[in-house]
Design a protein around this motif. Structure first.
Motif, PDB file in Angstrom:
ATOM      1  N   SER A  22       0.835  -1.196   0.000  1.00  0.00           N
ATOM      2  CA  SER A  22       0.000   0.000   0.000  1.00  0.00           C
ATOM      3  C   SER A  22       0.873   1.250   0.000  1.00  0.00           C
ATOM      4  N   LYS A  23       0.394   2.307  -0.652  1.00  0.00           N
ATOM      5  CA  LYS A  23       1.095   3.589  -0.616  1.00  0.00           C
ATOM      6  C   LYS A  23       0.787   4.349   0.670  1.00  0.00           C
ATOM      7  N   ASN A  24      -0.212   3.876   1.398  1.00  0.00           N
ATOM      8  CA  ASN A  24      -0.553   4.464   2.688  1.00  0.00           C
ATOM      9  C   ASN A  24       0.359   3.870   3.758  1.00  0.00           C
ATOM     10  N   TYR A  25       1.084   4.719   4.482  1.00  0.00           N
ATOM     11  CA  TYR A  25       2.082   4.234   5.428  1.00  0.00           C
ATOM     12  C   TYR A  25       1.465   3.388   6.542  1.00  0.00           C
ATOM     13  N   PHE A  64      -1.304   1.433   6.412  1.00  0.00           N
ATOM     14  CA  PHE A  64      -1.647   0.103   5.905  1.00  0.00           C
ATOM     15  C   PHE A  64      -0.400  -0.680   5.492  1.00  0.00           C
ATOM     16  N   LEU A  65       0.625   0.036   5.051  1.00  0.00           N
ATOM     17  CA  LEU A  65       1.884  -0.638   4.737  1.00  0.00           C
ATOM     18  C   LEU A  65       2.478  -1.255   5.999  1.00  0.00           C
ATOM     19  N   GLY A  66       2.423  -0.504   7.101  1.00  0.00           N
ATOM     20  CA  GLY A  66       2.935  -1.024   8.364  1.00  0.00           C
ATOM     21  C   GLY A  66       2.196  -2.276   8.808  1.00  0.00           C
ATOM     22  N   LEU A  67       0.865  -2.251   8.679  1.00  0.00           N
ATOM     23  CA  LEU A  67       0.076  -3.434   9.031  1.00  0.00           C
ATOM     24  C   LEU A  67       0.433  -4.618   8.139  1.00  0.00           C
ATOM     25  N   SER A  68       0.637  -4.343   6.850  1.00  0.00           N
ATOM     26  CA  SER A  68       0.994  -5.403   5.906  1.00  0.00           C
ATOM     27  C   SER A  68       2.335  -6.033   6.262  1.00  0.00           C
ATOM     28  N   LEU A  69       3.287  -5.217   6.666  1.00  0.00           N
ATOM     29  CA  LEU A  69       4.601  -5.738   7.048  1.00  0.00           C
ATOM     30  C   LEU A  69       4.491  -6.656   8.261  1.00  0.00           C
ATOM     31  N   LEU A  70       3.713  -6.240   9.248  1.00  0.00           N
ATOM     32  CA  LEU A  70       3.524  -7.069  10.444  1.00  0.00           C
ATOM     33  C   LEU A  70       2.836  -8.387  10.089  1.00  0.00           C
ATOM     34  N   PHE A  71       1.772  -8.293   9.300  1.00  0.00           N
ATOM     35  CA  PHE A  71       1.009  -9.488   8.917  1.00  0.00           C
ATOM     36  C   PHE A  71       1.878 -10.469   8.132  1.00  0.00           C
ATOM     37  N   ASN A  72       2.623  -9.951   7.156  1.00  0.00           N
ATOM     38  CA  ASN A  72       3.407 -10.838   6.292  1.00  0.00           C
ATOM     39  C   ASN A  72       4.651 -11.390   6.979  1.00  0.00           C
ATOM     40  N   ALA A  73       5.162 -10.683   7.978  1.00  0.00           N
ATOM     41  CA  ALA A  73       6.273 -11.238   8.756  1.00  0.00           C
ATOM     42  C   ALA A  73       5.827 -12.505   9.480  1.00  0.00           C
ATOM     43  N   ILE A  74       4.564 -12.518   9.908  1.00  0.00           N
ATOM     44  CA  ILE A  74       4.001 -13.713  10.553  1.00  0.00           C
ATOM     45  C   ILE A  74       3.645 -14.764   9.499  1.00  0.00           C
ATOM     46  N   LYS A  75       2.995 -14.319   8.427  1.00  0.00           N
ATOM     47  CA  LYS A  75       2.545 -15.240   7.378  1.00  0.00           C
ATOM     48  C   LYS A  75       3.707 -16.024   6.771  1.00  0.00           C
TER      49      LYS A  75
END
Length: 358
Positions: free
Chosen positions: A66-69, A71-82
């Motif tokens: 995401s270009k939104n910081y 939502f990007l932060g949430l994506s990083l946290l989620f994918n680090a777990i995934k």
């Protein structure tokens, strides 16, 4: 090649390395055996008519960012777990910049060796840039991320000895080693200079990067003083440059830089902000073109200052220096300097030492 299983987490498509950041990452990848490598890359949708995002392949996991910081932060946290299963299968996790701190943290929690590739202090990058957004995102949040990344990593690697000193200033107890920012010199053709006096200069860089856009603004001021000379600006984002004088030519994004460097007599890089080793300076030297730049442009490659064809001057002196320059036919020493000190082989040798260290 290195006999260790490595996971690299980065931003941008490593299969299409454009700009200093991705060139750095792609060169690290060349140091690792294909069967020992996995890459997680976050990519935002292209601007304008850029190519669509490529799908993942066997060794590369591509994630839309995401270009939104927030939502990007949430994506990083989620994918680090995934993708923790990829971390478990690796011996070493290299995260490319403090933005990817969640992957470094997950690596440590899973007992893996973690390397933070320090692409320059976010706070240092922000120097000279103004605005509330710059202050909050870069100086406050960015500075905090930089410190946490250095603390969490088993080792931080920096692109130059100067940047290694910056890491130590962020956290005195940091373990840091220099792994130079190399370029693939063998893929860059060497061109002799065609003229005795400068008629055409080049600046190559992605103008969506705020530091490059600020550099072009400085270049335009120089161009106004030299209306008889032509200035080529090559790189994505030409629509961001408003009202350039007639002697400034905006070429936009191109498939190859080769013909533009061949056409130019010298490089002009009037950069006043940013950090790390400047890829565009090394590229210019590898092409065999003299370079006119600033103290900021030569950071990390100070040894080049004494070479014939390297001009380090203040912005207000740049026009005068360009007027008075007498060109030589072949700047072989510039290319040799880059090959001996900043080639991919040097990068790989230093990365091997870093992996042995941890």
């Amino acid at each position: 090649m290195l006999d260790v299983r490595v996971l690299i987490v980065t931003y941008g498509d490593v299969r299409d390395p454009k700009g200093g950041y991705l060139i750095r990452v792609s060169n690290l990848i060349k140091c690792i055996k294909e069967e020992d490598l996995k890459v997680i890359q976050f990519i935002t949708e292209g601007r304008g008519k850029e190519k669509p995002i490529k799908k993942s392949d066997e060794n590369i996991v591509t994630i839309r960012a995401s270009k939104n910081y927030f939502f990007l932060g949430l994506s990083l946290l989620f994918n680090a777990i995934k993708f923790s299963y990829l971390i478990k299968r690796s011996d070493v996790v290299i995260f490319e910049g403090s933005l990817f701190l969640p992957f470094g943290l997950m690596g440590r929690l899973l007992g893996k060796k973690v390397i933070h590739d320090f692409h320059g202090s976010i706070v240092e990058v922000s120097r000279g840039l103004r605005g509330v957004k710059n202050f909050v995102l870069r100086k406050m949040i960015g500075g905090t991320l930089d410190k946490l990344a250095v603390i969490i990593a088993n080792l931080t690697i920096a692109v130059s000895d100067r940047d290694a000193e910056l890491v130590k200033r962020i956290w005195k107890r940091a373990k840091v080693m220099t792994v130079v920012h190399g370029i693939d010199v063998d893929r860059i053709p060497f061109f002799e200079v065609k003229r005795d006096k400068i008629e055409k200069l080049i600046f190559a860089g992605n103008l969506y990067a705020v530091n490059n856009l600020a550099t072009v603004e400085n270049l335009i001021e120089v161009a106004k003083d030299l209306p008889c000379l032509e200035f080529l600006i090559v790189g994505d984002g030409k629509e961001l440059v408003k009202g350039p004088p007639p002697n400034v030519k905006l070429m936009g994004k191109v498939d190859s830089l080769d013909p533009y460097y061949e056409e130019a007599d010298a490089c002009i890089i009037p950069i006043t902000s940013g950090t790390g080793v400047k890829t565009k300076v090394l590229e210019c030297m590898a092409y065999g073109r003299p370079v006119i730049t600033t103290e900021k442009g030569i950071e990390g490659i100070e040894e080049a200052r004494s070479l014939k064809g390297v001009y380090v001057v203040r912005l207000e002196e740049m026009s005068k220096v360009i007027k008075e320059m007498k060109l030589e036919r072949a700047y072989l020493e510039l290319r040799s300097f880059v090959k001996d000190n900043f080639s991919v082989s040097v990068t790989c040798r230093q990365l091997r030492k870093a992996l042995e260290f941890i």
